[in-house]
Design an enzyme around this catalytic site. Structure first.
Site, short mmCIF file in Angstrom:
data_model
loop_
_atom_site.label_atom_id
_atom_site.label_comp_id
_atom_site.label_asym_id
_atom_site.label_seq_id
_atom_site.Cartn_x
_atom_site.Cartn_y
_atom_site.Cartn_z
N ASP A 521 0.85 -1.18 0.00
CA ASP A 521 0.00 0.00 0.00
C ASP A 521 0.89 1.24 0.00
OD1 ASP A 521 -2.29 1.53 0.12
OD2 ASP A 521 -2.85 0.95 2.16
N GLU A 524 2.66 5.07 -3.98
CA GLU A 524 2.62 6.02 -5.09
C GLU A 524 3.95 6.76 -5.32
OE1 GLU A 524 -1.03 4.67 -3.79
OE2 GLU A 524 0.26 5.95 -2.58
N ASP A 597 -9.01 3.88 -2.03
CA ASP A 597 -9.83 4.25 -0.88
C ASP A 597 -11.18 4.84 -1.32
OD1 ASP A 597 -7.68 3.42 0.55
OD2 ASP A 597 -6.97 5.42 1.09
#
Length: 932
Positions: A521, A524, A597
């Protein structure tokens, strides 16, 4: 000392409180840049058609490629200060098998620019490079209507590539057809390439956004150009955006969006459900399709920030540029902050051909383990080992199968990854083994930010080895994420990726077992105190590469390194499972992704379908959305509808934020538990079909979850329909996206019938049906002419179903024919690569069902199965036959009328389906069963 630690703790708490709105509250528009706040985007959008005056000089064949030098038509006078912009650009056009053209344009490195521009490594697979067709000759002629010559080379059967010299333009056309183009670049002469050069007196290269300053030491280096798709009625692709499958125009008369589609990987919480704003991943691949049934594609291999305009009709009304008018055309404008032009053109002609061509460049999706294709239960966070055990037992108590239980960041010791909280998870190996006894697995989270703690061995090693990304001053970059002060490993460096992979060994990852897999997770990367919640663009990577140049690929390399680590852990024998939030072109080779999300509302349920369809079109066939929505508390009806739809996602996982109420399937009353159980049972029933589709994707790149137009490419009624989708070629699913819906309009394409998946009722194709909505399921249909394999016995997990018998559901078309396939392997290893699998083809015709082998006969490795077929159901066959015979054994078997479904709730179904009971033929054998 204690006082200093207290002050430090108070400072940390205050900072995290200040950052909290960034990380857990709603999306804030002003925290992220728009095009007007992004100078390269603003500059590119301000240019007018016809401004590019580049001409192709010295066109020739060199090393099997078509090459040219691009220079402006009019050279500036000496002393005007523009001499640095007259350096030639080098164009290289290459042809590959299967209708793929590659176009590269870069600065002339022999002229020693200030630095080499970044070319994204390790995305194009080595096998693709071997498919290059070495050009031997080029024809040069003036095409009708042009004032200058063009160079033409053969591309593939029916297609040729054209380089027009003045003004420079590249396009693909059908052979000898002046007005039947496919894809073109620079037809509107919007090409612009900001070449690197020395900083002059008075130049201000710094860029500021909010409190952040980007030093931009190499100055402007952006690239922009127009791309046109001919014969197209719409374009799709370029994920990730929460918007429609068919991309709406962003510029032109009366357009709804004014912002381009942004590709810049960001940690965007509670994202808007209908926006061109870029989300967690970026794949710069666009797909075009038209009413002729033909598709084409275009891919720009570039990992810098990108902005893409879809230009509406009339945008170029005053340009004065004339293009072939015999075809529909969609124009687009591509803009990037850095990099080179490294583009790929795909001619199709069918939609499946385009996907296969694209994945021939970036790789086919990996083949997942069987367990990963089943249901996953996740939450931020399951509190401790007792909580894990209770959740696991409750699934059994309520007769709900699941395969994977997930642990989020709170399972670690102080957000130090590869560790376990010693109070909450003191016996992690025992916890995993208790799940493994039932055939279940566990997934733990491992994020890219490393806690800056001198006592943390991972941080200590990374610091000593110099493995962190550097800031613009050359020091280890220090940003803030879940652990507080954190640094980020430089995954662009292959040495660091290898070192990272070693950390997944059982020796290094203490408490891990063979049934533990990984979730990446925040990759990015997410940096709470960074510009736009990410890393500064002037941070430095391996080889002096600026972060701006490779930002969109950071998560890709992290995903790659983690997947390779699990491969090492299993000595190359165990297929990895790694879920990643960030992605780039090629991520399909390393595991699954999800849409991030999302929110617990009907709009986010609705937009999950075009988001997953878009991911599938761009190679990411193993994808899904958080069932129930990550943020917020879904009402029971929404949760049930999400399970009913999510059961058909390729990646099927429920997940929720730590501030939400617990929402395990049994917490919403007996009836809702029953409905969710039934939805999950549908997925387990269809696992043989899903697993077969995963293998098809692994071989061809064609996604499991498909737009209707992928199967019905000439049916215009499917073009704007992204509320329904196909699962493979045999199932059509229509979601329910409104509260208390009583009816649903379902368009069933084609000329053949469709059979309700729950009742077997037949509906005519080629029309829209207004159907009553049942609380028991979303509308789902089996296509006439198909055969679907099922397993109708339900166990605790998929791995406990391996030896269970199969059911075949045969949906007959108007010719009383049908066909289908089944793929089986050991569900775990790579032995299938050596041929250790069963691949059967089923055909029903003239009253006979035949099973034939589709696998190679002389494979290096073998796989066997004793599984049998327990039931054969025939939809569309009139009741009447009483007996069937297995021809090879001359053995008669009974035919009776039975219900289509045998699980809970089936007592309400009519026993009306012609059913061959217990033929008990082996799934691995050749056989024929004749209906008497």
């Amino acid at each position: 000392m204690k006082f200093q630690m207290t002050l430090h703790s108070l400072f940390l708490l205050l900072l995290l409180l200040l950052l909290a709105p960034q990380t857990v509250l709603s999306w804030k528009k002003d925290e992220f840049r728009n095009c007007n706040q992004t100078p390269f985007c603003k500059r590119a959008r301000s240019r007018k058609s016809g401004e590019c005056s580049l001409i192709a000089h010295d066109v020739a064949i060199s090393d099997g490629d078509l090459t040219a030098r691009l220079l402006p038509k009019t050279l500036p006078e000496p002393g005007q200060g523009q001499e640095d912009q007259i350096k030639p650009l080098i164009l290289t056009l290459s042809i590959y098998q299967d209708g793929v053209m590659r176009l590269k344009i870069d600065e002339d490195i022999s002229l020693e620019p200030p630095k080499r521009r970044f070319q994204v490594p390790d995305v194009i697979i080595p096998e693709f490079e071997k498919k290059k067709l070495w050009l031997q000759r080029v024809s040069t002629k003036t095409i009708d209507g042009d004032s200058s010559p063009s160079s033409i080379v053969y591309l593939s059967h029916g297609y040729e590539a054209v380089l027009r010299h003045d003004p420079f333009e590249v396009y693909i056309r059908e052979n000898e057809s002046n007005d039947r183009r496919v894809v073109s670049l620079n037809s509107h002469q919007l090409f612009y390439f900001e070449q690197l050069g020395p900083k002059k007196e008075g130049d201000d290269w710094e860029e500021k956004f909010r409190v952040h300053t980007d030093s931009r030491p190499y100055g402007p280096q952006s690239i922009s150009f127009d791309v046109s798709f001919y014969g197209a009625d719409f374009v799709s692709g370029i994920p990730e955006h929460a918007t429609s499958l068919a991309l709406r125009p962003t510029r032109g008369p009366g357009v709804e969006f004014s912002e381009p589609y942004r590709l810049f990987n960001l940690d965007v919480y509670e994202y808007l459900h209908d926006s061109p704003f870029g989300l967690y991943g970026s794949i710069p691949f666009m797909f075009a399709h038209g009413k002729t049934g033909k598709s084409s594609g275009f891919f720009w291999l570039n990992a810098a920030e990108m902005q893409i305009d879809v230009l509406g009709d009339g945008w170029d009304a005053e340009s004065g540029i004339s293009l072939p008018s015999g075809q529909n055309r969609i124009d687009t404008l591509w803009m990037s902050e850095a990099g080179i032009v490294d583009t790929f053109f795909f001619v199709g002609p069918g939609p499946k051909d385009v996907v296969s061509q694209y994945t021939s460049v970036t790789g086919k999706p990996s083949m997942p383990q069987l367990f990963a294709t089943a249901y996953h239960q996740c939450r931020w966070n399951y509190r401790d080992e007792e909580d894990v055990e209770n959740v696991d037992l409750k699934f059994d108590e309520h007769d709900i199968p699941y395969d994977v239980l997930w642990l989020d960041i709170e399972h670690t010791d102080g957000k130090r990854y590869f560790t376990w909280d010693p109070m909450l998870f003191p016996h992690p190996e025992d916890m995993q083994r208790k799940l493994a006894v039932k055939g279940r697995h566990m997934v733990t989270i491992v994020d890219p930010h490393v806690k800056r703690d001198g006592s943390f061995q991972l941080h200590k090693q990374a610091t000593e080895k110099g493995y962190y990304v550097k800031d613009a001053s050359g020091n280890d970059y220090d940003g803030w994420c879940w652990p507080g002060s954190s640094s980020y490993l430089d995954m662009l460096n292959p040495e660091i990726r290898s070192w990272w992979g070693d950390k997944f060994s059982y020796k290094d990852y203490k408490g891990s077992t063979p049934s533990l897999y990984i979730w990446n997770d925040m990759n990015e990367p997410s940096v709470f105190n960074g510009p736009e919640v990410t890393m500064p663009r002037d941070a430095l990577h391996y080889g002096g590469i600026e972060h701006r140049e490779m930002h969109n690929s950071y998560g890709y390399y992290f995903h790659m390194a983690t997947s390779d680590g699990l491969l090492k852990r299993g000595d190359g024998k165990d297929r990895p499972f790694v879920l990643s939030r960030a992605f780039f072109a090629g991520s399909q080779r390393y595991g699954a992704v999800w849409t991030g999300d999302n929110m617990a509302d009907w709009d986010h349920l609705r937009v999950s379908v075009p988001m997953i369809l878009t991911l599938g079109l761009t190679g990411m066939s193993f994808s899904g959305a958080d069932v129930g929505g990550f943020f917020g508390n879904p009402e029971p009806e929404l949760l049930v509808r999400w399970y009913q739809l999510g059961a058909f996602y390729p990646f099927f996982r429920a997940h929720a934020h730590q501030d939400t109420k617990r929402r395990e399937p049994w917490l919403f009353g007996e009836r809702n538990t029953e409905l969710i159980r039934e939805a999950i049972h549908v997925r387990y029933m269809l696992l043989p079909y899903f697993y077969t589709l995963f293998r098809e994707a692994n071989l061809s790149g064609i996604p499991l979850m498909r737009p209707l137009w992928m199967e019905f490419p000439s049916d215009e009624a499917t073009f704007s329909n992204d509320e329904a989708f196909m699962v493979g070629s045999s199932l059509l699913v229509q979601g329910i996206y409104a509260e208390q819906a009583k009816h649903a309009s379902v368009y069933l394409p084609g000329n053949e019938s469709w059979y309700d998946l729950r009742t077997g009722t037949a509906f005519k194709g080629g029309r829209t049906h207004k159907l009553e909505v049942s609380e028991e399921s979303v509308p789902a249909f089996q296509r006439a002419g198909t055969i679907i394999p099922r397993k109708d016995r339900f166990r605790r997990s998929s791995t406990q179903m391996v030896n269970d018998p199969y059911t075949l559901v045969i949906a007959l078309n108007s010719s009383q024919k049908a066909e289908g396939e089944l793929y089986i392997d050991d569900g775990e290893s790579f032995d299938f690569v050596q041929g250790a699998y069963i691949h059967r083809g089923f055909m029903f015709s003239d009253g006979k069902l035949t099973s034939v082998n589709l696998a190679p006969k002389n494979a290096k490795s073998q796989f066997s199965s004793k599984c049998v077929i327990e039931r054969i159901m025939l939809l569309g066959l009139s009741p009447g036959p009483k007996t069937a015979v297995i021809e090879q054994a001359n053995q008669k078997v009974e035919i009776e009328l039975g219900p289509l479904r045998l699980q809970a709730g089936a007592h309400r179904a009519l026993a009306s389906i012609v059913t061959v009971r217990k033929p008990m033929v082996r799934i691995a054998d050749d056989w024929t069963i004749k209906i008497l």
